[in-house]
Design a protein around this motif. Sequence first.
Motif, PDB file in Angstrom:
ATOM      1  N   VAL A  36       0.832  -1.204   0.000  1.00 16.10           N
ATOM      2  CA  VAL A  36       0.000   0.000   0.000  1.00 16.10           C
ATOM      3  C   VAL A  36       0.866   1.254   0.000  1.00 16.10           C
ATOM      4  N   ILE A  37       1.894   1.288   0.846  1.00 18.39           N
ATOM      5  CA  ILE A  37       2.743   2.483   0.961  1.00 18.39           C
ATOM      6  C   ILE A  37       3.517   2.731  -0.331  1.00 18.39           C
ATOM      7  N   LEU A  38       4.138   1.683  -0.861  1.00 21.50           N
ATOM      8  CA  LEU A  38       4.927   1.854  -2.089  1.00 21.50           C
ATOM      9  C   LEU A  38       4.047   2.242  -3.269  1.00 21.50           C
ATOM     10  N   PHE A  43       2.231   6.341  -7.078  1.00 19.01           N
ATOM     11  CA  PHE A  43       1.211   7.151  -7.742  1.00 19.01           C
ATOM     12  C   PHE A  43       1.520   8.634  -7.569  1.00 19.01           C
ATOM     13  N   HIS A  44       2.016   8.991  -6.396  1.00 20.69           N
ATOM     14  CA  HIS A  44       2.300  10.399  -6.122  1.00 20.69           C
ATOM     15  C   HIS A  44       3.469  10.910  -6.972  1.00 20.69           C
ATOM     16  N   ILE A  57       5.791  -0.456 -12.430  1.00 23.60           N
ATOM     17  CA  ILE A  57       5.610  -0.014 -11.048  1.00 23.60           C
ATOM     18  C   ILE A  57       4.782  -1.031 -10.272  1.00 23.60           C
ATOM     19  N   VAL A  58       3.672  -1.461 -10.861  1.00 21.40           N
ATOM     20  CA  VAL A  58       2.798  -2.431 -10.197  1.00 21.40           C
ATOM     21  C   VAL A  58       3.530  -3.750  -9.985  1.00 21.40           C
ATOM     22  N   PHE A 196      15.184  -1.015  -6.105  1.00 23.44           N
ATOM     23  CA  PHE A 196      16.011  -1.481  -4.994  1.00 23.44           C
ATOM     24  C   PHE A 196      15.174  -2.161  -3.920  1.00 23.44           C
ATOM     25  N   CYS A 197      13.973  -1.666  -3.664  1.00 28.48           N
ATOM     26  CA  CYS A 197      13.092  -2.338  -2.709  1.00 28.48           C
ATOM     27  C   CYS A 197      12.805  -3.767  -3.161  1.00 28.48           C
TER      28      CYS A 197
END
Length: 240
Positions: A36-38, A43-44, A57-58, A196-197
């Motif tokens: 949720v956070i990522l 999106f931001h 991204i998804v 990297f995440c």
Amino acid sequence: RRFNPYMEQIQNRTQEILHEIWKKKARLFTATLIFVILLFLSFHYLYNGFNKRFIMIVLLVSGTAFFTVFPKPQKPITGYFMAALYLLFIPRKMFQRIELPINDMSGLREGAAFANILIILLIFAVFLLIFQRTSLAFGFGGVFLMVAFIVNYYVYQFRGSILRLDDILATRTAVSVLGNYTLAMDPELWYSILYFCFFISLGFWCDIPVRGVKYHIGITATAAAYCIFFYCFWNVSDYL
């Protein structure tokens, strides 16, 4: 009909995995929170319509959450195979995501990519010597590289040159940047952080479930041999 036993095995294994995931509710909650956070931050900073980057991204966010909660390999052969794939493909992609927010890689000197990939492998080897586990070496090595990459990015924005090995105290440089520069999040920087995440989550997952004496002797000898080779025979200063 002859494939039914195999399908039954797959179904049983899937049920076991789902049951194992459900039992570890804290990890499942963490993975959901990470997702949720990522996704919200992506999106931001990055959303620009439904396109190829949006799909990436998804996938990156989903992959990060997936490897956070998915059970680690249970067979040593699977662990060795995944570790080999990680070392074969991830360091090069890490180098690309370190470089792309700063430049388009068109001005790299010949051999620079290879030299920097060797440095990334050296970092993994050092962490392997320290932790004696591939998952911790890849995971914490990825965390170290991501922090170094972020510091390098802002150092470059501040003084116009990259963070070099001859910078004695990187922390002091980072503090000076924080005190004199407005740290804005560039979309390309966040895109690299997402990568990297994913690399870190995958690294912590790539475990070799062996804890015998031969295992520790083998990984220690391999990591030490690579570190000695790098120190004695490879000069990377001309490529950084």
